[in-house]
Design a protein around this motif. Structure first.
Motif, PDB file in Angstrom:
ATOM      1  N   TRP A 191       0.731  -0.875   0.441  1.00  0.00           N
ATOM      2  CA  TRP A 191       0.278   0.190   0.798  1.00  0.00           C
ATOM      3  C   TRP A 191       0.514   1.293   0.291  1.00  0.00           C
ATOM      4  O   TRP A 191       0.547   2.249  -0.553  1.00  0.00           O
ATOM      5  N   GLU A 192       1.995   1.334   0.950  1.00  0.00           N
ATOM      6  CA  GLU A 192       2.686   2.208   0.946  1.00  0.00           C
ATOM      7  C   GLU A 192       3.242   2.581  -0.271  1.00  0.00           C
ATOM      8  O   GLU A 192       3.714   3.640  -0.743  1.00  0.00           O
ATOM      9  N   ASP A 193       3.720   1.606  -1.288  1.00  0.00           N
ATOM     10  CA  ASP A 193       4.472   1.961  -2.749  1.00  0.00           C
ATOM     11  C   ASP A 193       3.539   3.044  -3.391  1.00  0.00           C
ATOM     12  O   ASP A 193       4.477   4.084  -3.687  1.00  0.00           O
ATOM     13  N   PHE A 194       2.011   2.575  -3.076  1.00  0.00           N
ATOM     14  CA  PHE A 194       1.669   3.813  -3.914  1.00  0.00           C
ATOM     15  C   PHE A 194       1.666   5.003  -3.644  1.00  0.00           C
ATOM     16  O   PHE A 194       1.086   5.880  -4.637  1.00  0.00           O
ATOM     17  N   VAL A 195       0.995   4.350  -1.786  1.00  0.00           N
ATOM     18  CA  VAL A 195       1.123   5.780  -1.229  1.00  0.00           C
ATOM     19  C   VAL A 195       2.339   7.677  -1.716  1.00  0.00           C
ATOM     20  O   VAL A 195       2.135   8.228  -2.021  1.00  0.00           O
ATOM     21  N   ARG A 196       3.471   6.302  -0.858  1.00  0.00           N
ATOM     22  CA  ARG A 196       4.963   7.468  -1.565  1.00  0.00           C
ATOM     23  C   ARG A 196       5.002   7.715  -3.361  1.00  0.00           C
ATOM     24  O   ARG A 196       5.236   8.646  -3.103  1.00  0.00           O
ATOM     25  N   ALA A 197       4.271   7.012  -4.391  1.00  0.00           N
ATOM     26  CA  ALA A 197       4.561   7.133  -5.852  1.00  0.00           C
ATOM     27  C   ALA A 197       3.344   8.014  -6.041  1.00  0.00           C
ATOM     28  O   ALA A 197       3.011   8.603  -6.825  1.00  0.00           O
ATOM     29  N   SER A 198       2.475   8.757  -5.127  1.00  0.00           N
ATOM     30  CA  SER A 198       1.457  10.025  -5.084  1.00  0.00           C
ATOM     31  C   SER A 198       1.582  10.791  -5.110  1.00  0.00           C
ATOM     32  O   SER A 198       2.705  11.029  -5.328  1.00  0.00           O
ATOM     33  N   ASP A 199       1.224  11.712  -6.330  1.00  0.00           N
ATOM     34  CA  ASP A 199       1.410  13.227  -6.633  1.00  0.00           C
ATOM     35  C   ASP A 199       1.101  14.168  -4.948  1.00  0.00           C
ATOM     36  O   ASP A 199       0.665  13.586  -3.934  1.00  0.00           O
ATOM     37  N   ALA A 200       1.166  15.307  -5.168  1.00  0.00           N
ATOM     38  CA  ALA A 200       0.778  16.268  -4.060  1.00  0.00           C
ATOM     39  C   ALA A 200      -0.537  16.172  -3.744  1.00  0.00           C
ATOM     40  O   ALA A 200      -0.879  16.319  -2.831  1.00  0.00           O
ATOM     41  N   SER A 201      -1.635  15.799  -4.588  1.00  0.00           N
ATOM     42  CA  SER A 201      -3.026  15.584  -4.512  1.00  0.00           C
ATOM     43  C   SER A 201      -3.379  14.858  -3.869  1.00  0.00           C
ATOM     44  O   SER A 201      -4.553  13.815  -3.732  1.00  0.00           O
ATOM     45  N   VAL A 240      -3.258  11.656  -5.095  1.00  0.00           N
ATOM     46  CA  VAL A 240      -3.708  10.707  -6.357  1.00  0.00           C
ATOM     47  C   VAL A 240      -2.414  10.181  -7.265  1.00  0.00           C
ATOM     48  O   VAL A 240      -0.907  10.516  -7.930  1.00  0.00           O
ATOM     49  N   PHE A 241      -2.646   8.396  -7.482  1.00  0.00           N
ATOM     50  CA  PHE A 241      -1.556   7.668  -7.933  1.00  0.00           C
ATOM     51  C   PHE A 241      -1.615   7.804  -9.772  1.00  0.00           C
ATOM     52  O   PHE A 241      -2.810   7.649 -10.211  1.00  0.00           O
ATOM     53  N   ARG A 242      -0.662   8.068 -10.189  1.00  0.00           N
ATOM     54  CA  ARG A 242      -0.565   8.407 -11.891  1.00  0.00           C
ATOM     55  C   ARG A 242       0.317   7.531 -12.353  1.00  0.00           C
ATOM     56  O   ARG A 242       0.417   8.074 -13.722  1.00  0.00           O
ATOM     57  N   GLY A 243       0.783   6.585 -11.317  1.00  0.00           N
ATOM     58  CA  GLY A 243       1.449   5.491 -12.372  1.00  0.00           C
ATOM     59  C   GLY A 243       3.034   6.147 -11.921  1.00  0.00           C
ATOM     60  O   GLY A 243       3.784   7.250 -11.296  1.00  0.00           O
ATOM     61  N   PHE A 244       4.345   5.027 -12.055  1.00  0.00           N
ATOM     62  CA  PHE A 244       5.920   5.220 -11.388  1.00  0.00           C
ATOM     63  C   PHE A 244       5.979   5.501 -12.660  1.00  0.00           C
ATOM     64  O   PHE A 244       6.168   5.472 -13.442  1.00  0.00           O
ATOM     65  N   ALA A 245       7.197   6.922 -11.838  1.00  0.00           N
ATOM     66  CA  ALA A 245       8.035   7.356 -13.115  1.00  0.00           C
ATOM     67  C   ALA A 245       9.205   6.541 -13.702  1.00  0.00           C
ATOM     68  O   ALA A 245       9.524   5.966 -12.906  1.00  0.00           O
TER      69      ALA A 245
END
Length: 138
Positions: free
Chosen positions: A121-131, A133-138
């Motif tokens: 879960w934390e992998d996606f939370v960390r990769a989310s933007d400031a708002s 929202v997860f928009r994919g791994f860069a």
């Protein structure tokens, strides 16, 4: 609250807002498009007016318990239908962790990786933007 259909091992995507049928159709189209690698989210679409306006946090109680079932489910609320990218609410079934959002085109990554415990879960939370929202791994 009405119980969600038992989807066995498939994560439900529950429609919570019924004000914009066209936006709902576009969200489903985005979710149904395969990634560049050919991945798709394995979802059970719940398009039932009984859930119109339901509080996402209360939906956990509407899920049929199944120890072999999905660990995550998704909710399409008003923001999901109105904002750019259709940011669907991601709700944890196992630990009750705080929700985050994921754009519809990346839902496959969240659904597949969380349900097989490939990522946390934390992998996606960390990769989310400031708002948030997860928009994919860069």
């Amino acid at each position: 609250m009405k119980m969600l259909p038992d989807t066995w091992s498939v994560s439900p995507l529950v429609r919570l807002d019924f004000t914009d049928q066209a936006a709902w159709g576009r969200l489903l189209e985005a979710v149904g498009r395969a990634s560049e690698e050919g991945f798709l989210a394995n979802l059970s679409i719940v398009d039932d007016p009984a859930f119109d306006g339901a509080a996402p946090q209360l939906l956990r109680a509407a899920v049929v318990p199944n120890r072999f079932g999905p660990t995550v489910f998704f909710a399409a609320d008003r923001r999901s239908l109105a904002d750019r990218g259709y940011p669907v609410l991601v709700i944890d079934l196992m630990e009750g962790r705080p929700e985050f959002r994921c754009v519809a085109s990346e839902l496959w990554a969240v659904e597949s990786n969380l349900n097989i415990a490939n990522l946390d879960w934390e992998d996606f939370v960390r990769a989310s933007d400031a708002s948030g929202v997860f928009r994919g791994f860069a």
